[in-house]
Design an enzyme around this catalytic site. Structure first.
Site, PDB file in Angstrom:
ATOM      1  CB  ALA A 158      -2.158  -3.377   0.474  1.00 39.16           C
ATOM      2  CD  GLU A 194     -16.438   1.070   9.675  1.00 42.44           C
ATOM      3  OE1 GLU A 194     -17.292   0.201   9.436  1.00 42.44           O
ATOM      4  OE2 GLU A 194     -16.721   2.234  10.003  1.00 42.44           O
ATOM      5  N   GLY A 226       0.820  -1.216   0.000  1.00 41.43           N
ATOM      6  CA  GLY A 226       0.000   0.000   0.000  1.00 41.43           C
ATOM      7  C   GLY A 226       0.847   1.256   0.000  1.00 41.43           C
ATOM      8  CD  GLN A 279      -4.297   9.749   4.931  1.00 48.40           C
ATOM      9  OE1 GLN A 279      -4.858  10.816   4.791  1.00 48.40           O
ATOM     10  NE2 GLN A 279      -4.719   8.842   5.792  1.00 48.40           N
ATOM     11  CE  LYS A 306      -8.212  -2.786   6.822  1.00 50.29           C
ATOM     12  NZ  LYS A 306      -6.753  -2.922   6.649  1.00 50.29           N
ATOM     13  CB  SER A 336      -8.545   2.130   2.585  1.00 49.31           C
ATOM     14  OG  SER A 336      -8.586   3.132   1.605  1.00 49.31           O
ATOM     15  CG  ASP A 361      -2.927  -7.960  -7.426  1.00 42.27           C
ATOM     16  OD1 ASP A 361      -3.426  -8.212  -6.309  1.00 42.27           O
ATOM     17  OD2 ASP A 361      -3.504  -7.305  -8.309  1.00 42.27           O
ATOM     18  CB  SER A 397     -10.263  -0.481  10.292  1.00 42.60           C
ATOM     19  OG  SER A 397     -11.431   0.299  10.304  1.00 42.60           O
ATOM     20  NE  ARG A 425      -8.739   9.484   5.015  1.00 45.76           N
ATOM     21  CZ  ARG A 425      -8.769   8.198   5.289  1.00 45.76           C
ATOM     22  NH1 ARG A 425      -8.093   7.330   4.556  1.00 45.76           N
ATOM     23  NH2 ARG A 425      -9.452   7.747   6.322  1.00 45.76           N
ATOM     24  CE1 TYR A 445     -11.297  -1.083   4.870  1.00 46.36           C
ATOM     25  CE2 TYR A 445     -12.226  -0.433   6.970  1.00 46.36           C
ATOM     26  CZ  TYR A 445     -11.156  -0.500   6.098  1.00 46.36           C
ATOM     27  OH  TYR A 445      -9.945   0.024   6.487  1.00 46.36           O
TER      28      TYR A 445
HETATM   29  P1  GDP Z   1     -14.687   5.489   6.326  1.00 46.30           P
HETATM   30  O1  GDP Z   1     -16.107   5.259   6.697  1.00 46.30           O
HETATM   31  O2  GDP Z   1     -13.752   5.144   7.422  1.00 46.30           O
HETATM   32  O3  GDP Z   1     -14.307   4.856   5.008  1.00 46.30           O
HETATM   33  O4  GDP Z   1     -14.485   7.086   6.157  1.00 46.30           O
HETATM   34  P2  GDP Z   1     -15.346   8.134   5.308  1.00 46.30           P
HETATM   35  O5  GDP Z   1     -14.566   9.415   5.373  1.00 46.30           O
HETATM   36  O6  GDP Z   1     -15.670   7.600   3.941  1.00 46.30           O
HETATM   37  O7  GDP Z   1     -16.738   8.282   6.108  1.00 46.30           O
HETATM   38  C1  GDP Z   1     -16.774   8.818   7.406  1.00 46.30           C
HETATM   39  C2  GDP Z   1     -18.212   9.097   7.795  1.00 46.30           C
HETATM   40  O8  GDP Z   1     -18.723  10.136   6.962  1.00 46.30           O
HETATM   41  C3  GDP Z   1     -19.182   7.905   7.609  1.00 46.30           C
HETATM   42  O9  GDP Z   1     -20.007   7.844   8.731  1.00 46.30           O
HETATM   43  C4  GDP Z   1     -19.994   8.295   6.379  1.00 46.30           C
HETATM   44  O10 GDP Z   1     -21.309   7.735   6.373  1.00 46.30           O
HETATM   45  C5  GDP Z   1     -20.054   9.798   6.551  1.00 46.30           C
HETATM   46  N1  GDP Z   1     -20.386  10.524   5.320  1.00 46.30           N
HETATM   47  C6  GDP Z   1     -21.386  11.432   5.196  1.00 46.30           C
HETATM   48  N2  GDP Z   1     -21.444  11.899   3.938  1.00 46.30           N
HETATM   49  C7  GDP Z   1     -20.448  11.291   3.238  1.00 46.30           C
HETATM   50  C8  GDP Z   1     -20.022  11.379   1.884  1.00 46.30           C
HETATM   51  O11 GDP Z   1     -20.573  12.125   1.068  1.00 46.30           O
HETATM   52  N3  GDP Z   1     -18.944  10.606   1.534  1.00 46.30           N
HETATM   53  C9  GDP Z   1     -18.308   9.780   2.437  1.00 46.30           C
HETATM   54  N4  GDP Z   1     -17.242   9.055   2.038  1.00 46.30           N
HETATM   55  N5  GDP Z   1     -18.735   9.662   3.716  1.00 46.30           N
HETATM   56  C10 GDP Z   1     -19.780  10.407   4.117  1.00 46.30           C
END
Ligand code: GDP
Length: 323
Positions: free
Chosen positions: A75, A125, A8, A12, A151, A78, A52, A123, A181, A147
């Site tokens: 990697a 998550e 990866g 970022q 993870k 994400s 890969d 993560s 990012r 995801y």
């Molecule tokens: P990730 O969930 O760790 O992949 O990080 P993100 O930055 O994609 O999302 C963080 C939070 O932002 C989550 O709770 C999403 O539901 C919320 N979110 C709200 N609106 C948006 C959007 O337009 N794009 C993304 N990527 N996330 C959003």
């Protein structure tokens, strides 16, 4: 001289990590997908190997040839959002492929007698919609997204191989941001769009769930935690987080504030296309173990992170770089 193998490298975290390792005097090898080779920005001192992660023989051959002291697995697919659209590839890359890497690490260690350390970027998550707040290393693993499930598999594998004698560490990373990012993540989407609104080339910011609360940290700090965890004498898992949660709405307000726009509400619209099937209400981590054992602490808080990201986007816009 320590030798590191990093997957990866062009993401970022990978880019910050290899810079940090080169500065620390490591010999650094990266794994890069053949399709990404031509677009990759070379980092002086890093040897990139095309391959890969799903090609387990190639990965095992590389690890056997390089004989790294430390393997950092950064990697993966994400993005939680993308994992809903592509659950199988997410499972393969962010989950199953951890098996190829960690098994190769274990085999090299067995064959050569040298210690190979394996550092996995896990993560928040994996905790899904956690029942306790803040979460720490003892929090139940109960993912609610493809995801998170992938993870969680990687996280469990780290524990399996640690029981087998490998120096294996899983870092449970909460969201961490920077000007590197990609805009598929909400923070950069916000700072780029707010920049365009401030400069008059966009009218509105269209988002999904504004109420989600996340523990947003500064990406270089999270890379620092990885290096510290590898240098520690005991392999164990660590939560890496700031301990402070903010809503997506807070992030929006701070970004508009950074460009001097106070009446931002009318410029933000919610579109269900960006709302996910499930989304944790709040994730916030307790990094006491990392603070105590590794001497780690976050260097930047929320307002400073937002300000730096907005400033980078404004500067890029004003110097004719596409934002
Ligand atoms: P990730 O969930 O760790 O992949 O990080 P993100 O930055 O994609 O999302 C963080 C939070 O932002 C989550 O709770 C999403 O539901 C919320 N979110 C709200 N609106 C948006 C959007 O337009 N794009 C993304 N990527 N996330 C959003």
């Amino acid at each position: 001289m320590l030798r590191a193998f990093v997957t990866g490298v062009n993401g970022q975290d990978g880019s910050y990590l290899v810079e940090r390792l080169v500065d620390a005097g490591y010999e650094v090898h990266g794994l890069i997908r053949p399709v990404d080779v031509s677009a990759a920005v070379p980092v002086p001192g890093v040897v990139n190997h095309p391959g890969d992660l799903l090609d387990s023989e190639r990965v095992a051959d590389l690890i056997r040839d390089i004989q790294p002291d430390e393997i950092f697995n950064l990697a993966g697919i994400s993005s939680v959002a993308r994992s809903w659209a592509e659950p199988v590839i997410t499972g393969q890359i962010s989950g199953a492929a951890v098996g190829s890497l960690i098994h190769a690490a274990w085999q090299v260690g067995e064959a050569s007698g040298k210690q190979v350390k394996f550092i996995q970027a896990s993560s928040a998550e994996i905790f899904g919609n956690p029942q306790i707040s803040p979460q720490d290393e003892s929090t139940q693993i109960a993912p609610i997204t493809p995801y998170g499930a992938a993870k969680a598999y990687g996280h469990h594998l780290v524990n399996v191989y640690r029981s087998r004698g490998l120096f294996a560490v899983s870092l449970v990373l909460y969201n961490h941001e920077s000007p590197r990012r990609p805009p598929s993540f909400v923070t950069r989407k916000i700072t780029q769009t707010v920049t365009r609104i401030a400069r008059g080339t966009a009218a509105e910011l269209v988002l999904g769930n504004l109420d989600a609360r996340r523990d947003w940290g500064w990406a270089p700090d999270y890379v620092d935690a990885m290096v510290r965890a590898a240098a520690h004498d005991e392999p164990q898992d660590y939560v890496i987080a700031t301990g402070v949660a903010h809503s997506v709405r807070d992030f929006v307000a701070a970004a508009f504030g950074a460009v001097g726009i106070q009446d931002w509400q009318e410029r933000v619209r919610v579109d269900s296309a960006f709302v996910r099937p499930t989304d944790a209400l709040e994730q916030v981590g307790d990094a006491t173990r990392a603070r105590t054992a590794l001497g780690w602490s976050p260097t930047l808080g929320f307002d400073e992170i937002v300000a730096r990201m907005v400033q980078t986007d404004l500067t890029a816009f004003d110097t004719d770089q596409p934002v």
